[in-house]
Write a protein that holds these residues in place. Sequence first.
Motif, PDB file in Angstrom:
ATOM      1  N   VAL A  38       0.986  -1.218   0.114  1.00  0.00           N
ATOM      2  CA  VAL A  38      -0.081   0.031   0.006  1.00  0.00           C
ATOM      3  C   VAL A  38       0.900   1.055  -0.088  1.00  0.00           C
ATOM      4  O   VAL A  38       1.716   1.240   0.753  1.00  0.00           O
ATOM      5  CB  VAL A  38      -0.914   0.012   1.217  1.00  0.00           C
ATOM      6  CG1 VAL A  38      -1.835   1.218   1.155  1.00  0.00           C
ATOM      7  CG2 VAL A  38      -1.764  -1.241   1.546  1.00  0.00           C
ATOM      8  N   LEU A  39       0.470   2.025  -0.776  1.00  0.00           N
ATOM      9  CA  LEU A  39       1.304   3.408  -0.752  1.00  0.00           C
ATOM     10  C   LEU A  39       0.501   4.662  -0.503  1.00  0.00           C
ATOM     11  O   LEU A  39      -0.562   4.698  -1.417  1.00  0.00           O
ATOM     12  CB  LEU A  39       1.789   3.583  -2.369  1.00  0.00           C
ATOM     13  CG  LEU A  39       2.557   4.883  -2.706  1.00  0.00           C
ATOM     14  CD1 LEU A  39       3.739   5.289  -1.744  1.00  0.00           C
ATOM     15  CD2 LEU A  39       2.980   4.990  -4.160  1.00  0.00           C
ATOM     16  N   GLU A  40       0.868   5.419   0.367  1.00  0.00           N
ATOM     17  CA  GLU A  40       0.052   6.748   0.416  1.00  0.00           C
ATOM     18  C   GLU A  40       0.635   7.699  -0.002  1.00  0.00           C
ATOM     19  O   GLU A  40       1.854   7.978   0.179  1.00  0.00           O
ATOM     20  CB  GLU A  40      -0.336   6.730   1.904  1.00  0.00           C
ATOM     21  CG  GLU A  40      -1.097   8.220   2.173  1.00  0.00           C
ATOM     22  CD  GLU A  40      -1.619   8.379   3.626  1.00  0.00           C
ATOM     23  OE1 GLU A  40      -2.432   9.268   3.462  1.00  0.00           O
ATOM     24  OE2 GLU A  40      -1.040   8.088   4.437  1.00  0.00           O
ATOM     25  N   LEU A  41       0.110   8.813  -0.938  1.00  0.00           N
ATOM     26  CA  LEU A  41       0.769   9.855  -1.638  1.00  0.00           C
ATOM     27  C   LEU A  41       0.201  11.058  -0.639  1.00  0.00           C
ATOM     28  O   LEU A  41      -0.864  11.412  -0.447  1.00  0.00           O
ATOM     29  CB  LEU A  41       0.300  10.074  -2.921  1.00  0.00           C
ATOM     30  CG  LEU A  41       0.669   8.806  -3.831  1.00  0.00           C
ATOM     31  CD1 LEU A  41       0.065   9.220  -5.164  1.00  0.00           C
ATOM     32  CD2 LEU A  41       2.062   8.794  -4.091  1.00  0.00           C
ATOM     33  N   SER A 107       5.476  -0.612  -7.980  1.00  0.00           N
ATOM     34  CA  SER A 107       4.097  -0.917  -8.385  1.00  0.00           C
ATOM     35  C   SER A 107       3.727  -1.397  -6.884  1.00  0.00           C
ATOM     36  O   SER A 107       4.255  -1.991  -6.001  1.00  0.00           O
ATOM     37  CB  SER A 107       3.728  -1.977  -9.502  1.00  0.00           C
ATOM     38  OG  SER A 107       4.292  -3.116  -9.168  1.00  0.00           O
ATOM     39  N   PHE A 108       2.481  -1.069  -6.699  1.00  0.00           N
ATOM     40  CA  PHE A 108       1.847  -1.171  -5.372  1.00  0.00           C
ATOM     41  C   PHE A 108       0.283  -2.015  -5.647  1.00  0.00           C
ATOM     42  O   PHE A 108      -0.190  -1.332  -6.592  1.00  0.00           O
ATOM     43  CB  PHE A 108       1.739  -0.089  -4.517  1.00  0.00           C
ATOM     44  CG  PHE A 108       3.157   0.487  -4.310  1.00  0.00           C
ATOM     45  CD1 PHE A 108       3.693   0.412  -3.414  1.00  0.00           C
ATOM     46  CD2 PHE A 108       3.533   1.333  -5.182  1.00  0.00           C
ATOM     47  CE1 PHE A 108       5.081   0.968  -3.169  1.00  0.00           C
ATOM     48  CE2 PHE A 108       4.783   1.974  -5.153  1.00  0.00           C
ATOM     49  CZ  PHE A 108       5.357   1.609  -4.005  1.00  0.00           C
ATOM     50  N   ASP A 109      -0.118  -2.622  -4.694  1.00  0.00           N
ATOM     51  CA  ASP A 109      -1.580  -3.142  -4.985  1.00  0.00           C
ATOM     52  C   ASP A 109      -2.655  -2.026  -4.489  1.00  0.00           C
ATOM     53  O   ASP A 109      -3.674  -2.139  -5.405  1.00  0.00           O
ATOM     54  CB  ASP A 109      -1.719  -4.101  -3.941  1.00  0.00           C
ATOM     55  CG  ASP A 109      -0.798  -5.439  -4.082  1.00  0.00           C
ATOM     56  OD1 ASP A 109      -1.004  -6.210  -5.431  1.00  0.00           O
ATOM     57  OD2 ASP A 109       0.035  -5.883  -3.318  1.00  0.00           O
ATOM     58  N   ARG A 110      -2.147  -1.249  -3.696  1.00  0.00           N
ATOM     59  CA  ARG A 110      -3.237  -0.001  -3.347  1.00  0.00           C
ATOM     60  C   ARG A 110      -2.367   1.236  -3.380  1.00  0.00           C
ATOM     61  O   ARG A 110      -1.496   1.207  -2.737  1.00  0.00           O
ATOM     62  CB  ARG A 110      -4.033  -0.276  -2.089  1.00  0.00           C
ATOM     63  CG  ARG A 110      -4.622  -1.626  -2.124  1.00  0.00           C
ATOM     64  CD  ARG A 110      -5.909  -1.504  -2.883  1.00  0.00           C
ATOM     65  NE  ARG A 110      -6.834  -2.780  -3.006  1.00  0.00           N
ATOM     66  CZ  ARG A 110      -6.693  -3.993  -3.394  1.00  0.00           C
ATOM     67  NH1 ARG A 110      -5.661  -3.989  -4.673  1.00  0.00           N
ATOM     68  NH2 ARG A 110      -7.478  -5.008  -3.441  1.00  0.00           N
ATOM     69  N   VAL A 111      -3.036   2.175  -3.981  1.00  0.00           N
ATOM     70  CA  VAL A 111      -2.350   3.600  -3.797  1.00  0.00           C
ATOM     71  C   VAL A 111      -3.644   4.263  -3.457  1.00  0.00           C
ATOM     72  O   VAL A 111      -4.591   4.270  -3.958  1.00  0.00           O
ATOM     73  CB  VAL A 111      -1.834   4.075  -5.048  1.00  0.00           C
ATOM     74  CG1 VAL A 111      -1.251   5.531  -4.852  1.00  0.00           C
ATOM     75  CG2 VAL A 111      -0.776   3.381  -5.683  1.00  0.00           C
ATOM     76  N   PHE A 112      -3.110   5.290  -2.325  1.00  0.00           N
ATOM     77  CA  PHE A 112      -4.543   6.175  -1.747  1.00  0.00           C
ATOM     78  C   PHE A 112      -3.990   7.544  -1.700  1.00  0.00           C
ATOM     79  O   PHE A 112      -2.800   7.935  -1.312  1.00  0.00           O
ATOM     80  CB  PHE A 112      -5.356   5.565  -0.770  1.00  0.00           C
ATOM     81  CG  PHE A 112      -4.537   5.625   0.529  1.00  0.00           C
ATOM     82  CD1 PHE A 112      -4.613   6.661   1.484  1.00  0.00           C
ATOM     83  CD2 PHE A 112      -3.785   4.513   1.229  1.00  0.00           C
ATOM     84  CE1 PHE A 112      -4.005   6.699   2.799  1.00  0.00           C
ATOM     85  CE2 PHE A 112      -3.256   4.329   2.402  1.00  0.00           C
ATOM     86  CZ  PHE A 112      -3.428   5.473   3.025  1.00  0.00           C
ATOM     87  N   HIS A 141      -7.521   4.756  -4.714  1.00  0.00           N
ATOM     88  CA  HIS A 141      -8.383   5.356  -4.055  1.00  0.00           C
ATOM     89  C   HIS A 141      -8.240   6.819  -3.621  1.00  0.00           C
ATOM     90  O   HIS A 141      -7.157   7.135  -3.096  1.00  0.00           O
ATOM     91  CB  HIS A 141      -8.482   4.796  -2.496  1.00  0.00           C
ATOM     92  CG  HIS A 141      -8.731   3.216  -2.767  1.00  0.00           C
ATOM     93  ND1 HIS A 141     -10.004   2.624  -2.511  1.00  0.00           N
ATOM     94  CD2 HIS A 141      -8.001   2.211  -3.274  1.00  0.00           C
ATOM     95  CE1 HIS A 141      -9.760   1.344  -3.071  1.00  0.00           C
ATOM     96  NE2 HIS A 141      -8.505   1.035  -3.400  1.00  0.00           N
ATOM     97  N   VAL A 142      -9.257   7.642  -3.723  1.00  0.00           N
ATOM     98  CA  VAL A 142      -9.200   9.080  -3.559  1.00  0.00           C
ATOM     99  C   VAL A 142     -10.183   9.620  -2.500  1.00  0.00           C
ATOM    100  O   VAL A 142     -11.469   9.357  -2.824  1.00  0.00           O
ATOM    101  CB  VAL A 142      -9.255   9.995  -4.768  1.00  0.00           C
ATOM    102  CG1 VAL A 142      -9.241  11.359  -4.340  1.00  0.00           C
ATOM    103  CG2 VAL A 142      -7.924   9.583  -5.667  1.00  0.00           C
TER     104      VAL A 142
END
Length: 206
Positions: A38-41, A107-112, A141-142
């Motif tokens: 999971v990556l959070e921006l 790459s990541f399974d989830r980015v939010f 996800h946003v």
Amino acid sequence: MDGVYRVQRHFYDATRKYYLLGRDRMIAGLDVPPGGTVLELGCGTGRNIVLAARHYPQARYFGLDISAEMLISARKAVEREGISGKVVLERGDATAFDAQALFGRASFDRVFVSYALSMIPGWEKTIALGLEALASGGSLHVVDFGGQDRLPGWFRGGLRAWLTKFHVAPRDELRELLESEAQRTGASLEFESLFRGYAVHAVMRR
């Protein structure tokens, strides 16, 4: 940003919980696969990563933020939670980052992205890079401020004037941009308005 958050980071979470609505709902819906990434921006104080790790303890987490001051708070939050071994936090620009260089993976399974687009100049690039960072079958996800279209005019005007003081601007063209990116990349898009338009929540799947 460091000048803005040098003091604010100490009470940021205590105050933002009253008006950054929809964050917990988004995190609960991440549906991270076991052992997923999971990556959070724009990870800020680390509040969202800590909460996500409680929901999905088997996942690995990565976060970037342009503010070194906020990352100080984020690292402390991660340490307090006892999850330092599965969280990597780095300083980076959400509009121009190289995930491979920062985290050793592309790459990541989830980015939010949670209430960061409304603060980022050139926020459109964040969406494009977030999609590029998705693994096959992943999702972006946003959650952020909406147009407040179904709230009283006085409330909408007052909220926007107040947000401006903190260099925050709701992105009224967000849905249009997401639709364009979905068409460009072949991703699916789910977009919903929350709390009478106060906030919006979107999910893009590749």
